[in-house]
Scaffold this active site. Structure first.
Site, PDB file in Angstrom:
ATOM      1  CD  GLU A  69      37.345 139.730  -4.390  1.00 43.76           C
ATOM      2  OE1 GLU A  69      36.344 139.899  -5.112  1.00 43.76           O
ATOM      3  OE2 GLU A  69      37.270 139.442  -3.170  1.00 43.76           O
ATOM      4  CG  HIS A 122      33.952 142.015  -3.573  1.00 40.11           C
ATOM      5  ND1 HIS A 122      33.869 140.810  -4.231  1.00 40.11           N
ATOM      6  CD2 HIS A 122      32.749 142.621  -3.739  1.00 40.11           C
ATOM      7  CE1 HIS A 122      32.682 140.692  -4.794  1.00 40.11           C
ATOM      8  NE2 HIS A 122      31.979 141.778  -4.500  1.00 40.11           N
ATOM      9  CB  CYS A 162      30.381 138.970  -2.242  1.00 35.16           C
ATOM     10  SG  CYS A 162      29.308 140.343  -2.778  1.00 35.16           S
TER      11      CYS A 162
END
Length: 197
Positions: free
Chosen positions: A170, A168, A76
């Site tokens: 995750e 992202h 990011c």
């Protein structure tokens, strides 16, 4: 071992959990000795480019990040920090990747927020992933995958030992974790240039 660079901005705990889930030993640190012991660094980031660079300088991490020969994955804002500069705050970045970060110019709403599909010559990484950002990297030969949002927005870039992931991973479910795993295993190869897309 993977070291997540702790400079005070970033979704670090979720990134740490994701890397641990993938089976790696992980340390969250800003100590240069611990960073030096790692096989690879992850530079996370959520927030403002200028503040991020100020924090990196405050914690005396800039010189280390600029001179280390370790592979670095930027996630990011961390991806954007790898570049030479950004229009967000009009400050220099780490200069590890050629190019400049600019505002997203699109007829759609900014920030680019939510799920969007990666487009790539590598069909294994063409999945929906979760974006949150208002600035973007240039579309050039370093782009491995991009998303269409009224304009083409780089989603993954590869430049030598530097990997950038704009979304992202995750927060992007199993597909995001698979992309993060590929980055941790050595990064991405270019099937063909995507700069013309």
């Amino acid at each position: 071992m993977i070291a997540i660079v702790d400079y005070g901005l970033g979704n670090v705990l979720n990134v740490k959990r994701a890397v641990t889930y993938l089976g790696y030993d992980v340390v969250l640190t800003r100590d240069s000795k611990q960073l030096a012991e790692a096989d690879m660094l992850i530079l996370p980031g959520v927030g403002h480019f200028k503040v991020a660079m100020e924090n990196i300088q405050h914690y005396q991490l800039e010189d280390y990040l600029k001179t280390t020969e370790q592979p670095i994955i930027g996630i990011c804002l961390g991806m954007q920090l790898l570049y030479e500069s950004s229009a967000e705050g009009h400050v220099a970045g780490l200069g590890l990747v050629p190019g400049h970060i600019k505002p997203i110019e699109t007829p759609y709403t900014v920030p680019h927020l939510g799920w969007n599909t990666l487009i790539s010559d590598d069909k294994e990484i063409e999945h929906d992933v979760y974006f949150v950002h208002s600035f973007q990297a240039p579309m050039d030969e370093k782009v491995v995958a991009y998303a269409a949002y009224g304009t083409n927005i780089p989603g993954i870039i590869q430049h030598g030992r530097y990997t950038g992931i704009q979304f992202h991973p995750e927060k992007s479910g199993d597909h995001g974790l698979a992309i993060l795993k590929k980055a941790l295993e050595g990064g991405f190869t270019h099937v063909e240039t995507m700069a013309s897309h």
